[in-house]
Design an enzyme around this catalytic site. Structure first.
Site, mmCIF file in Angstrom:
data_model
loop_
_atom_site.group_PDB
_atom_site.id
_atom_site.type_symbol
_atom_site.label_atom_id
_atom_site.label_comp_id
_atom_site.label_asym_id
_atom_site.label_seq_id
_atom_site.Cartn_x
_atom_site.Cartn_y
_atom_site.Cartn_z
ATOM 1 N N LYS A 1 2.125 2.138 1.187
ATOM 2 C CA LYS A 1 3.233 1.708 2.048
ATOM 3 C C LYS A 1 3.785 2.893 2.830
ATOM 4 C CE LYS A 1 6.745 2.270 -1.566
ATOM 5 N NZ LYS A 1 7.844 1.616 -2.320
ATOM 6 N N ARG B 1 16.636 -5.527 -8.010
ATOM 7 C CA ARG B 1 16.254 -5.379 -6.600
ATOM 8 C C ARG B 1 15.568 -6.638 -6.091
ATOM 9 N NH1 ARG B 1 12.610 -0.263 -4.855
ATOM 10 N NH2 ARG B 1 11.060 -1.364 -6.133
ATOM 11 N N HIS C 1 9.112 -3.694 -12.166
ATOM 12 C CA HIS C 1 9.198 -2.301 -11.712
ATOM 13 C C HIS C 1 10.236 -1.567 -12.547
ATOM 14 C CE1 HIS C 1 8.414 0.908 -8.840
ATOM 15 N NE2 HIS C 1 9.706 1.152 -8.768
ATOM 16 N N ARG D 1 0.158 0.679 -10.778
ATOM 17 C CA ARG D 1 0.484 0.883 -9.357
ATOM 18 C C ARG D 1 0.891 2.345 -9.166
ATOM 19 N NH1 ARG D 1 3.916 -3.112 -10.923
ATOM 20 N NH2 ARG D 1 5.692 -1.758 -10.448
ATOM 21 N N TYR E 1 21.916 25.193 19.831
ATOM 22 C CA TYR E 1 23.178 24.511 20.101
ATOM 23 C C TYR E 1 24.314 25.042 19.232
ATOM 24 C CZ TYR E 1 20.416 21.009 22.612
ATOM 25 O OH TYR E 1 19.578 20.372 23.496
ATOM 26 N N CYS F 1 16.680 21.531 16.694
ATOM 27 C CA CYS F 1 16.804 20.602 17.817
ATOM 28 C C CYS F 1 15.932 19.357 17.566
ATOM 29 C CB CYS F 1 16.381 21.293 19.109
ATOM 30 S SG CYS F 1 17.191 22.871 19.414
ATOM 31 N N MET F 2 15.984 18.421 18.482
ATOM 32 C CA MET F 2 15.205 17.197 18.304
ATOM 33 C C MET F 2 13.708 17.474 18.257
ATOM 34 S SD MET F 2 15.126 13.696 20.597
ATOM 35 C CE MET F 2 16.788 13.190 20.157
ATOM 36 N N ASP F 3 13.238 18.381 19.116
ATOM 37 C CA ASP F 3 11.802 18.586 19.261
ATOM 38 C C ASP F 3 11.359 20.023 18.992
ATOM 39 O OD1 ASP F 3 11.700 15.888 20.519
ATOM 40 O OD2 ASP F 3 12.754 16.946 22.127
#
Length: 386
Positions: A43, A141, A170, A226, A270, A318-320
């Protein structure tokens, strides 16, 4: 460390060590008794590692079945040619029952209306809808309470379009040795399975073990285990570390895109939360940021590996992109610092030049778990399979 290559379009990427993934899968498979199946959890794009390529490696290393979280994740595996049974680890919306049947995906079931709609759809296509019954033994859950299981099965078992392929629960505290809560969940589950069998109702494959339970509790393996995070070389708990050797599968790399020696007092990134404190501080930029999973909360806390050095990340991430500092004249004598150049290889997570930064190291700085670290890195960075 292998010679690292990077994508043509960006100097930041993930490396996935397929050999390590194969060895980890075999390590778990070898712990299981004869006849006990291995369900590999892929997943969240295999915890950020790439679901389809990882599933192919796992299949070759002994995986019997796969588990995903969403219908879309199951479809991705089917369209890539994965033919093994695929379990969806929750009950999806009723509107997708035809998709489940068409792609032969097994939902977790605990709602009667959903079960009957699923069975009707399967029967209308001259198919049988296989499912796994989820039992809530204490996770609170998903699933039926143990006292509800017999009545539920009796209410839906008449339907020719349904087949119970498995019954599972689980554990919430499988990583706690000699835990009272684990023992209680285990007893509730075994009592439920016994009740089903005494009532003449086939539970299908019985499974309850996640990664820590698979390692720590061989007595609870039942018909299938699992395994998730352990496949990717990460331990779910410090308790499991001495019990099984695992190899990290993901490394995060970048190459330097810019270097400079700003004057003393100049700010970086920043808000200028970091200012150059003295002469001969080199600031290097790498093209990876919080949109790539490098959490902004790591700003000023983390280090990177480059050229045999550990260098501190400085300024706000920063973002990138983000920056790190090289103290060219101020390093300790046993680990001399030297300037870096554009194109130099930088390791954000993984091994380089005999040193290593792990997902657990980054998780500790973020006050989170290693699962989240790799999932975050897998969202945007291109994956290179080595």
């Amino acid at each position: 460390m292998r010679n690292s290559t990077c994508p043509d379009t960006r100097w930041a990427w993930i490396e996935i060590d397929q050999a390590a993934l194969r060895r980890n899968t075999r390590a778990f498979k070898s712990r299981l008794g004869r006849g006990t199946q291995l369900m590999c959890v892929v997943k969240a794009d295999a915890y950020g590692h790439g679901a389809v390529p990882c599933a192919r490696v796992m299949r070759g290393a002994g995986a019997d079945q796969f588990a995903v979280a969403t219908v879309e994740e199951g479809i991705e595996l089917r369209e890539a040619g994965i033919e093994e049974p695929i379990l969806i680890l929750s009950e999806p919306p009723m509107e997708c029952v035809a998709t489940l049947v068409n792609y032969d995906l097994m939902p977790s079931i605990y709602n009667e209306d959903f079960a009957l709609a699923y069975g009707e759809c399967a029967a209308s296509m001259d198919r049988v809808g296989r499912y796994h019954l989820a039992v809530d033994t204490g996770m609170n859950r998903i699933g039926l309470l143990p006292k509800e299981v017999l009545e539920f099965r009796r209410a839906i078992d008449f339907h020719r379009g349904l087949e119970c392929a498995g019954t599972f629960t689980h554990f919430a505290t499988a990583d706690v040795l000699e835990g009272w809560d684990f023992d209680l969940q285990w007893k509730r589950f075994t009592d439920t399975i016994t009740a089903l069998e005494q009532a003449g109702l086939n539970p299908g494959l019985v499974h309850c073990d996640n990664t820590p339970a698979t390692i720590l509790h061989p007595e609870t393996h039942f018909d299938m285990c699992r395994v998730g995070v352990g496949l990717y070389g990460m331990h779910p708990s410090e308790v499991t570390v001495p019990r099984l050797d695992l190899e990290p599968v993901m490394s995060v790399r970048a190459r330097v895109t810019r270097t400079a020696f700003p004057p003393v007092g100049e700010g970086v990134s920043y808000g200028y939360v970091y200012r150059v404190p003295k002469q001969n501080i080199q600031i290097a930029t790498i093209p990876i940021g919080y949109a790539d999973g490098l959490s902004r909360n790591l700003s000023g806390k983390m280090e990177v590996l480059v050229g045999g050095m550990r260098c501190r990340q400085v300024g706000r991430i920063c973002m990138d992109q983000c920056m790190f500092a090289v103290d060219v004249n101020g390093a300790r004598s046993y680990r001399p610092a030297h300037p870096v150049s554009c194109g130099d290889l930088v390791t954000i997570m993984g091994e380089q030049d005999g040193d290593c930064i792990t997902a657990d190291d980054i998780a500790a700085l973020r006050d989170t778990i290693n699962y989240e670290v790799t999932c975050n890195f897998g969202m945007r960075l291109e994956k290179v399979y080595v």
